[in-house]
Design a protein around this motif. Structure first.
Motif, PDB file in Angstrom:
ATOM      1  N   MET A   1     119.168 128.148  32.840  1.00  0.00           N
ATOM      2  CA  MET A   1     119.727 127.835  34.155  1.00  0.00           C
ATOM      3  C   MET A   1     118.613 127.932  35.192  1.00  0.00           C
ATOM      4  SD  MET A   1     122.680 129.923  36.147  1.00  0.00           S
ATOM      5  CE  MET A   1     123.878 128.784  36.742  1.00  0.00           C
ATOM      6  N   PRO A   2     118.521 126.973  36.092  1.00  0.00           N
ATOM      7  CA  PRO A   2     117.461 126.996  37.084  1.00  0.00           C
ATOM      8  C   PRO A   2     117.550 128.221  37.982  1.00  0.00           C
ATOM      9  CG  PRO A   2     118.485 124.834  36.999  1.00  0.00           C
ATOM     10  CD  PRO A   2     119.301 125.740  36.137  1.00  0.00           C
ATOM     11  N   ALA A   3     116.393 128.762  38.274  1.00  0.00           N
ATOM     12  CA  ALA A   3     116.302 129.889  39.190  1.00  0.00           C
ATOM     13  C   ALA A   3     115.713 129.380  40.488  1.00  0.00           C
ATOM     14  CB  ALA A   3     115.411 130.974  38.583  1.00  0.00           C
ATOM     15  N   SER A   4     116.050 130.028  41.564  1.00  0.00           N
ATOM     16  CA  SER A   4     115.522 129.613  42.864  1.00  0.00           C
ATOM     17  C   SER A   4     114.008 129.668  42.875  1.00  0.00           C
ATOM     18  CB  SER A   4     116.073 130.538  43.948  1.00  0.00           C
ATOM     19  OG  SER A   4     115.337 130.372  45.137  1.00  0.00           O
ATOM     20  N   SER A   5     113.399 128.665  43.487  1.00  0.00           N
ATOM     21  CA  SER A   5     111.938 128.649  43.553  1.00  0.00           C
ATOM     22  C   SER A   5     111.418 129.810  44.391  1.00  0.00           C
ATOM     23  CB  SER A   5     111.449 127.314  44.115  1.00  0.00           C
ATOM     24  OG  SER A   5     111.925 127.152  45.441  1.00  0.00           O
ATOM     25  N   GLN A   6     112.294 130.405  45.204  1.00  0.00           N
ATOM     26  CA  GLN A   6     111.872 131.540  46.026  1.00  0.00           C
ATOM     27  C   GLN A   6     112.185 132.874  45.344  1.00  0.00           C
ATOM     28  OE1 GLN A   6     109.989 130.871  48.662  1.00  0.00           O
ATOM     29  NE2 GLN A   6     110.315 128.755  48.046  1.00  0.00           N
ATOM     30  N   GLY A   7     112.911 132.848  44.229  1.00  0.00           N
ATOM     31  CA  GLY A   7     113.269 134.077  43.526  1.00  0.00           C
ATOM     32  C   GLY A   7     112.127 134.579  42.668  1.00  0.00           C
ATOM     33  N   ALA A   8     112.456 135.560  41.836  1.00  0.00           N
ATOM     34  CA  ALA A   8     111.450 136.145  40.946  1.00  0.00           C
ATOM     35  C   ALA A   8     110.917 135.085  39.987  1.00  0.00           C
ATOM     36  CB  ALA A   8     112.062 137.301  40.164  1.00  0.00           C
ATOM     37  N   PHE A   9     109.650 135.193  39.670  1.00  0.00           N
ATOM     38  CA  PHE A   9     109.015 134.270  38.728  1.00  0.00           C
ATOM     39  C   PHE A   9     109.277 134.820  37.336  1.00  0.00           C
ATOM     40  CE2 PHE A   9     105.834 131.936  36.503  1.00  0.00           C
ATOM     41  CZ  PHE A   9     105.567 130.814  37.276  1.00  0.00           C
ATOM     42  N   GLY A  10     109.983 134.051  36.506  1.00  0.00           N
ATOM     43  CA  GLY A  10     110.352 134.527  35.177  1.00  0.00           C
ATOM     44  C   GLY A  10     110.078 133.496  34.106  1.00  0.00           C
ATOM     45  N   PRO A  11     110.688 133.657  32.939  1.00  0.00           N
ATOM     46  CA  PRO A  11     110.448 132.754  31.810  1.00  0.00           C
ATOM     47  C   PRO A  11     110.755 131.290  32.117  1.00  0.00           C
ATOM     48  CG  PRO A  11     111.533 134.742  31.041  1.00  0.00           C
ATOM     49  CD  PRO A  11     111.523 134.803  32.543  1.00  0.00           C
ATOM     50  N   TRP A  12     111.820 131.027  32.892  1.00  0.00           N
ATOM     51  CA  TRP A  12     112.162 129.637  33.221  1.00  0.00           C
ATOM     52  C   TRP A  12     110.995 128.964  33.942  1.00  0.00           C
ATOM     53  CZ3 TRP A  12     113.235 126.799  37.814  1.00  0.00           C
ATOM     54  CH2 TRP A  12     113.903 125.587  37.607  1.00  0.00           C
ATOM     55  N   GLN A  13     110.454 129.631  34.965  1.00  0.00           N
ATOM     56  CA  GLN A  13     109.330 129.081  35.711  1.00  0.00           C
ATOM     57  C   GLN A  13     108.074 128.990  34.849  1.00  0.00           C
ATOM     58  OE1 GLN A  13     111.331 131.525  36.806  1.00  0.00           O
ATOM     59  NE2 GLN A  13     112.051 130.994  38.857  1.00  0.00           N
ATOM     60  N   PHE A  14     107.861 129.983  33.987  1.00  0.00           N
ATOM     61  CA  PHE A  14     106.668 129.977  33.141  1.00  0.00           C
ATOM     62  C   PHE A  14     106.684 128.771  32.194  1.00  0.00           C
ATOM     63  CE2 PHE A  14     104.190 131.311  29.393  1.00  0.00           C
ATOM     64  CZ  PHE A  14     102.958 131.409  30.016  1.00  0.00           C
ATOM     65  N   GLN A  15     107.842 128.435  31.656  1.00  0.00           N
ATOM     66  CA  GLN A  15     107.935 127.244  30.804  1.00  0.00           C
ATOM     67  C   GLN A  15     107.559 125.989  31.588  1.00  0.00           C
ATOM     68  OE1 GLN A  15     111.378 127.853  27.626  1.00  0.00           O
ATOM     69  NE2 GLN A  15     112.032 128.395  29.682  1.00  0.00           N
ATOM     70  N   LEU A  16     107.926 125.954  32.860  1.00  0.00           N
ATOM     71  CA  LEU A  16     107.559 124.816  33.707  1.00  0.00           C
ATOM     72  C   LEU A  16     106.051 124.744  33.909  1.00  0.00           C
ATOM     73  CD1 LEU A  16     110.364 124.969  36.431  1.00  0.00           C
ATOM     74  CD2 LEU A  16     110.255 123.492  34.408  1.00  0.00           C
ATOM     75  N   VAL A  17     105.399 125.898  33.990  1.00  0.00           N
ATOM     76  CA  VAL A  17     103.936 125.933  34.109  1.00  0.00           C
ATOM     77  C   VAL A  17     103.302 125.322  32.858  1.00  0.00           C
ATOM     78  CG1 VAL A  17     101.920 127.472  34.189  1.00  0.00           C
ATOM     79  CG2 VAL A  17     103.873 127.888  35.700  1.00  0.00           C
ATOM     80  N   LEU A  18     103.793 125.684  31.687  1.00  0.00           N
ATOM     81  CA  LEU A  18     103.262 125.111  30.451  1.00  0.00           C
ATOM     82  C   LEU A  18     103.485 123.604  30.426  1.00  0.00           C
ATOM     83  CD1 LEU A  18     104.363 127.718  27.735  1.00  0.00           C
ATOM     84  CD2 LEU A  18     102.322 127.724  29.162  1.00  0.00           C
ATOM     85  N   LEU A  19     104.659 123.171  30.838  1.00  0.00           N
ATOM     86  CA  LEU A  19     104.972 121.742  30.846  1.00  0.00           C
ATOM     87  C   LEU A  19     104.096 120.973  31.826  1.00  0.00           C
ATOM     88  CD1 LEU A  19     108.867 121.851  30.689  1.00  0.00           C
ATOM     89  CD2 LEU A  19     107.301 121.079  28.890  1.00  0.00           C
ATOM     90  N   ARG A  20     103.749 121.592  32.934  1.00  0.00           N
ATOM     91  CA  ARG A  20     102.948 120.900  33.950  1.00  0.00           C
ATOM     92  C   ARG A  20     101.641 120.374  33.356  1.00  0.00           C
ATOM     93  NH1 ARG A  20     100.256 118.190  36.127  1.00  0.00           N
ATOM     94  NH2 ARG A  20      99.416 118.183  38.220  1.00  0.00           N
ATOM     95  N   ARG A  21     100.968 121.183  32.554  1.00  0.00           N
ATOM     96  CA  ARG A  21      99.703 120.746  31.955  1.00  0.00           C
ATOM     97  C   ARG A  21      99.948 119.756  30.823  1.00  0.00           C
ATOM     98  NH1 ARG A  21      94.728 120.673  33.953  1.00  0.00           N
ATOM     99  NH2 ARG A  21      94.636 122.871  34.405  1.00  0.00           N
ATOM    100  N   MET A  22     101.073 119.907  30.107  1.00  0.00           N
ATOM    101  CA  MET A  22     101.384 118.981  29.012  1.00  0.00           C
ATOM    102  C   MET A  22     101.746 117.596  29.522  1.00  0.00           C
ATOM    103  SD  MET A  22     103.549 121.376  26.438  1.00  0.00           S
ATOM    104  CE  MET A  22     102.932 122.984  25.929  1.00  0.00           C
ATOM    105  N   ALA A  23     102.211 117.499  30.766  1.00  0.00           N
ATOM    106  CA  ALA A  23     102.630 116.221  31.337  1.00  0.00           C
ATOM    107  C   ALA A  23     101.485 115.220  31.411  1.00  0.00           C
ATOM    108  CB  ALA A  23     103.230 116.434  32.725  1.00  0.00           C
ATOM    109  N   ASP A  24     100.254 115.685  31.426  1.00  0.00           N
ATOM    110  CA  ASP A  24      99.098 114.785  31.453  1.00  0.00           C
ATOM    111  C   ASP A  24      99.041 113.900  30.214  1.00  0.00           C
ATOM    112  OD1 ASP A  24      98.385 116.009  33.824  1.00  0.00           O
ATOM    113  OD2 ASP A  24      96.861 117.289  32.915  1.00  0.00           O
TER     114      ASP A  24
END
Length: 192
Positions: A1-24
């Protein structure tokens, strides 16, 4: 479930970080993963912006402390002997990749030497026999290196990227040289 971008940085956001580099390399697979996570490209950019701010902050925590604060306690802590050095591999489960674990390999001084996805011990992994078996996101650096011996590690094109040169047979048995490119340890593409 999406977490607020202003909330705590957790596993959901970390997966997005990994995806950001894979998107290339794999924008289509990343789009599918974003849908699975209920995230947008804007969420992915914001997660990456926050991650970069965390690692570049003058008050930045060490990498191990950062991973523990973002991902919680590791699911596994394994002792490893590399040469004459005692190391530790800390591993976390990420919902987007149920057959993989995110691993931070630390040296004797506690510094993180390597950070990437590895096959979970409870997952059999793919059977890699020919170059046709090497599809994006199907395997890790370690699996390709073991399947196509000898494999030569090469410097990646960015800090989270890794390349591996090897020779592999195709479906007809003809052996050809290849370079596989990985992002966060996961296969992205294969170059002849």
């Amino acid at each position: 479930m999406p977490a607020s971008s202003q909330g705590a940085f957790g596993p959901w956001q970390f997966q997005l970080v990994l995806l950001r580099r894979m998107a290339d390399h794999q924008p289509g697979l990343v789009e599918d993963a974003l849908r699975e996570l209920g995230a947008s490209r804007a969420d992915m950019r914001e997660a990456n912006r926050r991650w970069q701010a965390m690692i570049r902050s003058p008050r930045a925590r060490g990498a191990v402390q950062r991973y523990r604060s973002v991902l919680g306690p590791p699911e596994q802590v394994l002792r490893r002997r590399i040469g004459d050095l005692d190391c530790e591999a800390l591993r976390w489960r990420l919902p987007l990749w149920p057959d993989l674990l995110f691993e931070a390999l630390t040296g004797p001084d506690g510094q993180v030497w390597n950070e990437w996805l590895v096959r979970a011990p409870y997952s059999a992994g793919p059977g890699l026999r020919t170059v046709e078996d090497l599809r994006p996101w199907c395997c890790t650096v370690d699996e390709v290196a073991r399947a196509f011996v000898p494999a030569t590690p090469m410097e990646g094109t960015a800090p989270t990227r890794f390349r591996l040169a090897f020779t592999a047979p195709d479906g007809s048995g003809e052996r050809t040289d290849h370079v596989a490119e990985f992002t966060w340890g996961l296969l992205q593409r294969l170059d002849p």
